[in-house]
Write a protein that holds these residues in place. Structure first.
Motif, PDB file in Angstrom:
ATOM      1  N   ILE A  31     -29.608 -16.245  21.518  1.00  0.00           N
ATOM      2  CA  ILE A  31     -29.906 -15.192  22.463  1.00  0.00           C
ATOM      3  C   ILE A  31     -29.349 -15.333  23.922  1.00  0.00           C
ATOM      4  N   ASP A  32     -29.540 -16.547  24.449  1.00  0.00           N
ATOM      5  CA  ASP A  32     -29.053 -16.704  25.816  1.00  0.00           C
ATOM      6  C   ASP A  32     -27.477 -16.976  25.705  1.00  0.00           C
ATOM      7  N   GLU A  33     -26.921 -17.021  24.786  1.00  0.00           N
ATOM      8  CA  GLU A  33     -25.367 -17.236  24.496  1.00  0.00           C
ATOM      9  C   GLU A  33     -24.742 -15.803  24.482  1.00  0.00           C
ATOM     10  N   LEU A  34     -25.567 -14.882  24.057  1.00  0.00           N
ATOM     11  CA  LEU A  34     -24.881 -13.534  23.953  1.00  0.00           C
ATOM     12  C   LEU A  34     -24.408 -12.871  25.080  1.00  0.00           C
ATOM     13  N   GLY A  35     -24.947 -13.311  26.460  1.00  0.00           N
ATOM     14  CA  GLY A  35     -24.803 -12.550  27.656  1.00  0.00           C
ATOM     15  C   GLY A  35     -23.345 -11.797  27.621  1.00  0.00           C
ATOM     16  N   PRO A  36     -22.184 -12.556  27.474  1.00  0.00           N
ATOM     17  CA  PRO A  36     -20.651 -12.200  27.815  1.00  0.00           C
ATOM     18  C   PRO A  36     -20.290 -11.171  26.574  1.00  0.00           C
ATOM     19  N   TYR A  37     -21.115 -11.241  25.412  1.00  0.00           N
ATOM     20  CA  TYR A  37     -20.625 -10.606  24.313  1.00  0.00           C
ATOM     21  C   TYR A  37     -21.189  -9.267  24.640  1.00  0.00           C
ATOM     22  N   LEU A  38     -22.403  -9.235  24.995  1.00  0.00           N
ATOM     23  CA  LEU A  38     -23.225  -7.887  25.434  1.00  0.00           C
ATOM     24  C   LEU A  38     -22.477  -7.314  26.443  1.00  0.00           C
ATOM     25  N   ALA A  39     -22.256  -7.974  27.530  1.00  0.00           N
ATOM     26  CA  ALA A  39     -21.122  -7.148  28.427  1.00  0.00           C
ATOM     27  C   ALA A  39     -19.992  -6.749  28.055  1.00  0.00           C
ATOM     28  N   PHE A  40     -19.489  -7.283  27.040  1.00  0.00           N
ATOM     29  CA  PHE A  40     -18.293  -6.569  26.319  1.00  0.00           C
ATOM     30  C   PHE A  40     -18.406  -5.398  25.811  1.00  0.00           C
ATOM     31  N   ARG A  41     -19.675  -5.613  24.923  1.00  0.00           N
ATOM     32  CA  ARG A  41     -19.983  -4.189  24.292  1.00  0.00           C
ATOM     33  C   ARG A  41     -20.400  -3.032  25.247  1.00  0.00           C
ATOM     34  N   LYS A  42     -21.036  -3.492  26.169  1.00  0.00           N
ATOM     35  CA  LYS A  42     -21.386  -2.440  27.303  1.00  0.00           C
ATOM     36  C   LYS A  42     -20.040  -1.822  27.472  1.00  0.00           C
ATOM     37  N   ASP A  43     -19.110  -2.635  28.165  1.00  0.00           N
ATOM     38  CA  ASP A  43     -17.870  -2.065  28.783  1.00  0.00           C
ATOM     39  C   ASP A  43     -17.041  -1.146  27.532  1.00  0.00           C
ATOM     40  N   THR A  44     -17.215  -1.588  26.284  1.00  0.00           N
ATOM     41  CA  THR A  44     -16.509  -0.774  25.105  1.00  0.00           C
ATOM     42  C   THR A  44     -17.200   0.417  24.898  1.00  0.00           C
ATOM     43  N   ASP A  45     -18.644   0.472  25.105  1.00  0.00           N
ATOM     44  CA  ASP A  45     -19.341   1.747  24.834  1.00  0.00           C
ATOM     45  C   ASP A  45     -19.058   2.785  25.888  1.00  0.00           C
ATOM     46  N   ARG A  46     -18.697   2.030  27.421  1.00  0.00           N
ATOM     47  CA  ARG A  46     -18.555   3.085  28.426  1.00  0.00           C
ATOM     48  C   ARG A  46     -17.235   3.831  28.059  1.00  0.00           C
ATOM     49  N   ASP A  49     -17.404   6.398  25.235  1.00  0.00           N
ATOM     50  CA  ASP A  49     -17.863   7.529  25.720  1.00  0.00           C
ATOM     51  C   ASP A  49     -17.203   8.318  26.585  1.00  0.00           C
ATOM     52  N   ALA A  50     -16.117   7.692  27.298  1.00  0.00           N
ATOM     53  CA  ALA A  50     -15.206   8.264  28.365  1.00  0.00           C
ATOM     54  C   ALA A  50     -14.128   9.003  27.577  1.00  0.00           C
ATOM     55  N   HIS A  51     -13.656   8.407  26.418  1.00  0.00           N
ATOM     56  CA  HIS A  51     -12.653   8.818  25.790  1.00  0.00           C
ATOM     57  C   HIS A  51     -12.450   9.259  24.443  1.00  0.00           C
ATOM     58  N   PHE A  52     -13.675   9.131  23.566  1.00  0.00           N
ATOM     59  CA  PHE A  52     -13.608   9.403  22.267  1.00  0.00           C
ATOM     60  C   PHE A  52     -14.967  10.034  21.805  1.00  0.00           C
ATOM     61  N   SER A  53     -16.020  10.077  22.539  1.00  0.00           N
ATOM     62  CA  SER A  53     -17.198  10.339  21.959  1.00  0.00           C
ATOM     63  C   SER A  53     -17.292  11.933  21.557  1.00  0.00           C
ATOM     64  N   VAL A  54     -16.710  12.915  22.386  1.00  0.00           N
ATOM     65  CA  VAL A  54     -16.714  14.319  21.944  1.00  0.00           C
ATOM     66  C   VAL A  54     -15.896  14.404  20.699  1.00  0.00           C
TER      67      VAL A  54
END
Length: 101
Positions: A31-46, A49-54
Motif C-alpha cells: 500500500i505504501d508503494e502505491l502513492g505515485p501510481y495513485l497520483a497518476f490515476r487521479k491525474d488520468t481521471d481528471r 473527466d475533462a475530455h471524454f466523460s460526456v
C-alpha cells in the motif's frame, strides 16, 4: 453475468484472495508503494473527466456497452485489480462483486 462481467468478477475474487494471504506488514508495504501510481490515476481521471466523460457516458455506458475506455474499465488490468483491492474496504469490494453479478 456476461463474459465481460465474469472476467472482472474472476479477477477481483482472485485478487481479494491473494492480497488476503499477505501478512499485515507485507500488505502495508504494498500500500505504501502505491502513492505515485495513485497520483497518476487521479491525474488520468481528471483528464478523462475533462475530455471524454460526456462522450463515453452517452456512447457506451448508457447504451450498455462496456466502459473499457473510462476509469471504471481500469479494473480489467491485473495490477489495477490489486491496487483496487488494497485501497478498498471489504464493504466496497463486496458491493463491487454483487454489482458484477
Amino acid at each position: 453475468m456476461n463474459e465481460y462481467q465474469r472476467e472482472q468478477w474472476d479477477a477481483l475474487t482472485l485478487a481479494i484472495e491473494q492480497v488476503g494471504l499477505l501478512n499485515n506488514s507485507r500488505r502495508q508495504t504494498l500500500i505504501d508503494e502505491l502513492g505515485p501510481y495513485l497520483a497518476f490515476r487521479k491525474d488520468t481521471d481528471r483528464f478523462l473527466d475533462a475530455h471524454f466523460s460526456v462522450h463515453c457516458t452517452r456512447s457506451c455506458y448508457t447504451n450498455r456497452r462496456s466502459a473499457c475506455c473510462s476509469k471504471d474499465g481500469i479494473i480489467t488490468f491485473w495490477a489495477d485489480v490489486i491496487v483496487n483491492v488494497c485501497c478498498s474496504n471489504e464493504s466496497a469490494l463486496s458491493r463491487l462483486q454483487e454489482a458484477l453479478k
